[in-house]
Design an enzyme around this catalytic site. Structure first.
Site, short mmCIF file in Angstrom:
data_model
loop_
_atom_site.label_atom_id
_atom_site.label_comp_id
_atom_site.label_asym_id
_atom_site.label_seq_id
_atom_site.Cartn_x
_atom_site.Cartn_y
_atom_site.Cartn_z
N HIS A 104 79.00 -10.33 -1.56
CA HIS A 104 77.73 -10.74 -0.97
C HIS A 104 77.12 -11.79 -1.88
CE1 HIS A 104 74.15 -10.18 1.60
NE2 HIS A 104 73.50 -10.57 0.50
N CYS A 105 76.94 -12.98 -1.34
CA CYS A 105 76.50 -14.13 -2.14
C CYS A 105 74.99 -14.31 -2.00
CB CYS A 105 77.24 -15.40 -1.71
SG CYS A 105 76.81 -16.84 -2.70
N PRO A 106 74.23 -14.15 -3.08
CA PRO A 106 72.77 -14.35 -2.98
C PRO A 106 72.39 -15.82 -2.79
CG PRO A 106 73.41 -13.94 -5.27
CD PRO A 106 74.64 -13.72 -4.43
#
Length: 314
Positions: A104-106
């Site tokens: 999950h890429c912020p």
């Protein structure tokens, strides 16, 4: 003029790939992996034990899943109430299971998985090229700044800041892009690097690797004209993947045509159930399963571990 055209091309491809990475919704497992209403009731009603194991075995026996938990149990998500497909993981941020989840890429506020992994790679690539282009074109003015060759105005400080920002982003992006290029070449995800997939026969960190060319095509597709464009061209459906099992699963049928499992090259073996039609050509160097072998194996899938226990994973 050439530099101006190149600048606009890099910028347009950068924005396009970034947009696709952000707004492409991650794919979730199809309905066939969700437990039926009766299976949910049985799973909730029965205590943990052989009864729950039987429910999961019955739900997964016809599904194309070949990975297990560390204890050998079928991978089950108690939040989404589904049997997890191979390479699928539950994202605690999105609160749902993501097919072939990488991370999950912020920075893009989205999960990077099967549906947008190609877009994420192109986003990194075009971002890197964009930063390198800016640093290269600004270099001559940066040198003039230190040799007092620029007019004494506030603009020269903007030139210095622009060069340092482009150079620093180039270094960080090159490291991240190089790492994901290595992942593509090995057909791994970031999660699989930290925890290797566990098949029924054993843990195999290279279980999904089919060789560099086929690994590359699994992400970018067969049509090379689409490789550099942020359009979806990845192979497969995200729920099942071809495997390369060096040590054949004892629960799987023997290789067709009398193929020796100890051959010199990698043994590209079909899983127990046939792959999706869109993926089967990745293993064109191996004959297809015969109908008899497929039927004989159908009854064995999901029964490899008599001591199977349910294990909830995130």
């Amino acid at each position: 003029v050439v530099c101006l055209v190149a600048y606009h091309i890099f910028f347009m491809l950068f924005v396009w790939s970034y947009w696709k990475t952000i707004f492409t919704l991650p794919m979730n497992p199809s309905k066939e992996f969700h437990l039926s209403y009766s299976d949910k009731e049985s799973l909730e009603r029965e205590p943990r034990g052989e009864s729950q194991q039987e429910v999961l075995r019955r739900a997964a026996k016809d599904l194309p899943i070949y990975t297990r938990t560390m204890s050998g149990a079928i991978r089950y998500c108690d939040r989404c109430h589904l049997v997890k497909p191979d390479r699928c993981h539950h994202c605690s941020v999105c609160d749902k299971c993501i097919l072939k989840m990488d991370h999950h890429c912020p920075w893009v506020n989205n999960c990077v998985g099967f549906s947008n992994y190609k877009f994420f790679l192109l986003f990194l690539a075009y971002s890197l090229l964009y930063c390198l282009f800016i640093a290269a074109t600004d270099l001559q003015y940066f040198i003039k700044f230190w040799t007092n060759g620029l007019p004494d105005t506030q603009a020269k400080f903007h030139i210095m800041f622009l060069f340092f920002a482009a150079a620093m982003f180039s270094v960080s992006l090159s490291s991240l892009f190089g790492y994901h290029c290595w992942l593509v070449s090995k057909n791994k995800s970031t999660l699989e690097v930290f925890r290797a997939p566990i098949f029924r026969h054993r843990t195999d960190k290279n279980g999904f690797s089919l060789g560099f060319s086929k690994n590359l095509r699994q992400v970018f597709g067969d049509e090379k004209k689409y490789w550099l464009l942020p359009v979806f061209s990845s192979l497969g459906d995200g729920c099942s993947f071809p495997t390369c099992l060096v040590n054949q699963d004892p629960e799987q049928a023997s290789t067709p045509g009398g193929l020796n499992s100890s051959s010199k090259n990698e043994n590209h073996l079909f899983p127990a159930k046939p792959l999706r039609d869109s993926q089967s050509h990745l293993l064109t160097d191996t004959p297809a399963w015969s109908e008899t072998a497929a039927k004989a194996e159908k009854g064995k899938v999901g029964m490899s571990n008599p001591a199977l226990t349910m294990e909830n994973e995130t």
